[in-house]
Design an enzyme around this catalytic site. Structure first.
Site, PDB file in Angstrom:
ATOM      1  CD  GLU A  16      44.772  41.104 106.672  1.00 51.68           C
ATOM      2  OE1 GLU A  16      44.177  40.626 106.767  1.00 51.68           O
ATOM      3  OE2 GLU A  16      45.690  41.287 107.388  1.00 51.68           O
ATOM      4  CB  SER A  60      47.048  30.922 111.127  1.00 48.29           C
ATOM      5  OG  SER A  60      45.915  31.613 110.082  1.00 48.29           O
ATOM      6  CE  LYS A  75      41.304  40.014 104.698  1.00 43.16           C
ATOM      7  NZ  LYS A  75      42.167  39.018 105.325  1.00 43.16           N
ATOM      8  CE  LYS A  77      40.063  29.446 110.484  1.00 43.11           C
ATOM      9  NZ  LYS A  77      40.299  30.560 110.459  1.00 43.11           N
ATOM     10  NE  ARG A 107      43.947  30.733 107.684  1.00 37.44           N
ATOM     11  CZ  ARG A 107      42.457  30.960 107.259  1.00 37.44           C
ATOM     12  NH1 ARG A 107      42.588  29.966 106.484  1.00 37.44           N
ATOM     13  NH2 ARG A 107      41.752  31.751 106.937  1.00 37.44           N
ATOM     14  CG  HIS A 122      46.161  38.545 103.000  1.00 32.87           C
ATOM     15  ND1 HIS A 122      45.400  37.492 103.181  1.00 32.87           N
ATOM     16  CD2 HIS A 122      46.684  38.898 104.036  1.00 32.87           C
ATOM     17  CE1 HIS A 122      45.054  37.691 104.537  1.00 32.87           C
ATOM     18  NE2 HIS A 122      45.962  38.442 104.795  1.00 32.87           N
ATOM     19  CG  HIS A 168      50.626  38.810 107.568  1.00 34.85           C
ATOM     20  ND1 HIS A 168      50.276  39.055 106.340  1.00 34.85           N
ATOM     21  CD2 HIS A 168      49.400  39.141 108.502  1.00 34.85           C
ATOM     22  CE1 HIS A 168      48.899  39.161 105.803  1.00 34.85           C
ATOM     23  NE2 HIS A 168      48.142  39.135 107.038  1.00 34.85           N
ATOM     24  CD  GLN A 203      45.747  35.934 107.982  1.00 29.51           C
ATOM     25  OE1 GLN A 203      45.707  37.009 107.767  1.00 29.51           O
ATOM     26  NE2 GLN A 203      46.075  35.066 108.808  1.00 29.51           N
TER      27      GLN A 203
END
Ligand SMILES: [Zn+2]
Length: 433
Positions: free
Chosen positions: A137, A108, A135, A311, A305, A112, A286, A110
């Site tokens: 990454e 997906s 979060k 979801k 998302r 953060h 991203h 998304q």
């Protein structure tokens, strides 16, 4: 047993549906490399390998002489292994989760939240935002790796608004014209970009599904024309790159009728070569599309998302939070730097405290190599090569080969006697405060 501070791990595999299948998956290859007795099922997806102490995939300690069975239990008993700064800063928890991902179909789109927004979202909607941590990454390509990252330069978005009328219909003429005239004023461009993206994301489902079907039909016809004219004349047929046709059809086949298919006109399409990285800081939109990568992240599950997913999509939060600074895809590649004290080590050191990743490449000419101590617990994954590892802090020597995962406590070194003829490649995650 406290003197045992270096030991191998057996790590958790996640068989999410989007993973590469069977031994096509780098995750599966590493699992059988590290444990020849491991069974890889043909036809089953092997999406993620989790190297860490997350409760949903706590690594098993691969040495039954140690009383604790998992890394999480062991760290809870011996928090000093984290290193004093890490232990104090992160309340006795390993601050990162280290992973390998093998992506077959897109994950997906998304973003953060930062720590502040994460805390607010968690307080308001704990069912969607399970913790109060940020979060960040980082993804480092192991094979050619494709993703979406950050808003494209405005000129590129304007180009798609011109050549893809179905996309323009969702954004609306007014917002599209405003974007055109905002060029040159970075603050205004950001505001208008937000307006354009928000209008698209808030379109009624029937409207965007109709537009998407029209677009897919048109691009499919153009692609057929392209294929036929190549066959007949050898000449290039109608070029669908002005509508990003190949990527559109691929995503639509994976997520038919999903608004995320249109996001390719807003977001940079990244193609990373092995060793190249992207860092996904707070609020950066991203998606991972295809390929195998090393991933490291702060311990959190907070994801907002935007599409390419069945979801929950939180459109309002997403549209409010995003980083609307347009920038070229080249600027989204996160540079690694060579470690000043070790020419074998490249550092991927993002602007967050939670983690740093090192790529250790030992050339074929080097047969004795020392993994240097750092003031942090670390996890090492062997990608290529064989060695015998010796450490004063290990119960016994450990054979390293492709897929071996080693936990190393803070301030411990590991000596490698390399036996493979072509050197070694390893990735190491740690927390350098
Ligand atoms: Zn993410």
């Amino acid at each position: 047993m406290e003197e045992v501070r270096v030991f191998p791990l057996t790590c958790a595999v996640q068989n999410y549906a989007w993973g590469k299948i069977g031994l096509d998956s780098e995750v599966a290859k590493l699992v059988v490399g590290g444990d020849p007795l491991a069974v890889v099922e043909e036809g089953k997806p092997y999406a993620e390998l989790w190297m860490g102490a997350h409760p949903k995939g706590d690594a098993q300690i691969k040495d039954n002489r140690i009383a604790q069975t998992t890394l999480g239990q062991w760290i809870a008993h011996f928090p000093a292994c984290l290193g004093s700064k890490v232990k104090d800063t992160f309340q006795g928890q390993l601050p990162f989760l280290f992973k390998v991902l093998s992506v077959n179909t897109a994950l997906s789109i998304q973003a953060h939240p930062n720590r502040e927004l994460a805390a607010r979202l968690h307080a308001q909607f704990p069912e969607h935002y399970p913790d109060n941590n940020h979060k960040p990454e980082m993804a480092i390509a192991l094979t050619c790796f494709q993703g979406l990252c950050g808003f494209r330069p405005v000129e590129e978005i304007l180009g798609f608004l011109k050549s893809v009328p179905e996309f323009r219909a969702l954004v609306g003429n007014e917002a599209a014209d405003e974007l055109q005239s905002s060029r040159g004023d970075a603050v205004q461009t950001g505001q208008v970009l937000k307006k354009c993206f928000t209008r698209m994301m808030n379109c009624e489902k029937k409207v965007f599904v109709d537009q998407l079907n029209m677009l897919v039909k048109r691009v499919t016809e153009e692609e057929i024309f392209k294929t036929n004219s190549e066959k007949d004349t050898g000449a290039a047929g109608k070029d669908t790159s002005s509508s990003n046709g190949d990527l559109l059809l691929r995503l639509h086949s994976q997520y038919p009728g999903d608004i995320g298919c249109f996001s390719i006109y807003f977001l940079n399409h990244m193609v990373l070569d092995p060793g190249q990285a992207m860092f996904l800081g707070a609020n950066e939109p991203h998606a991972y599309l295809y390929g195998d990568c090393i991933e490291c992240m702060a311990c959190s599950d907070n994801t907002v998302r935007a599409g390419l997913t069945p979801k929950y999509i939180d459109v309002n939060t997403l549209c409010e939070m995003l980083n609307y600074s347009p920038a070229p895809s080249s600027s989204k590649i996160f540079p690694s730097v060579q470690d000043a004290s070790d020419p074998c080590v490249s550092l991927y050191d993002p602007p967050v405290p939670d983690f740093t990743v090192m790529r250790i490449q030992v050339p074929a000419s080097v047969k004795q190599y020392t993994v240097a101590p750092v003031d942090s617990a670390s996890i090492i994954l062997v990608i290529e090569g064989d060695a015998m590892a010796t450490s004063a802090a290990a119960l016994s020597d450990v054979t390293l080969r492709r897929g071996t995962v080693l936990f190393v406590s803070a301030n411990e070194s590991v000596s490698l006697h390399i036996t493979s003829p072509s050197g070694m490649t390893m990735f190491r995650a740690c927390c350098l405060l």
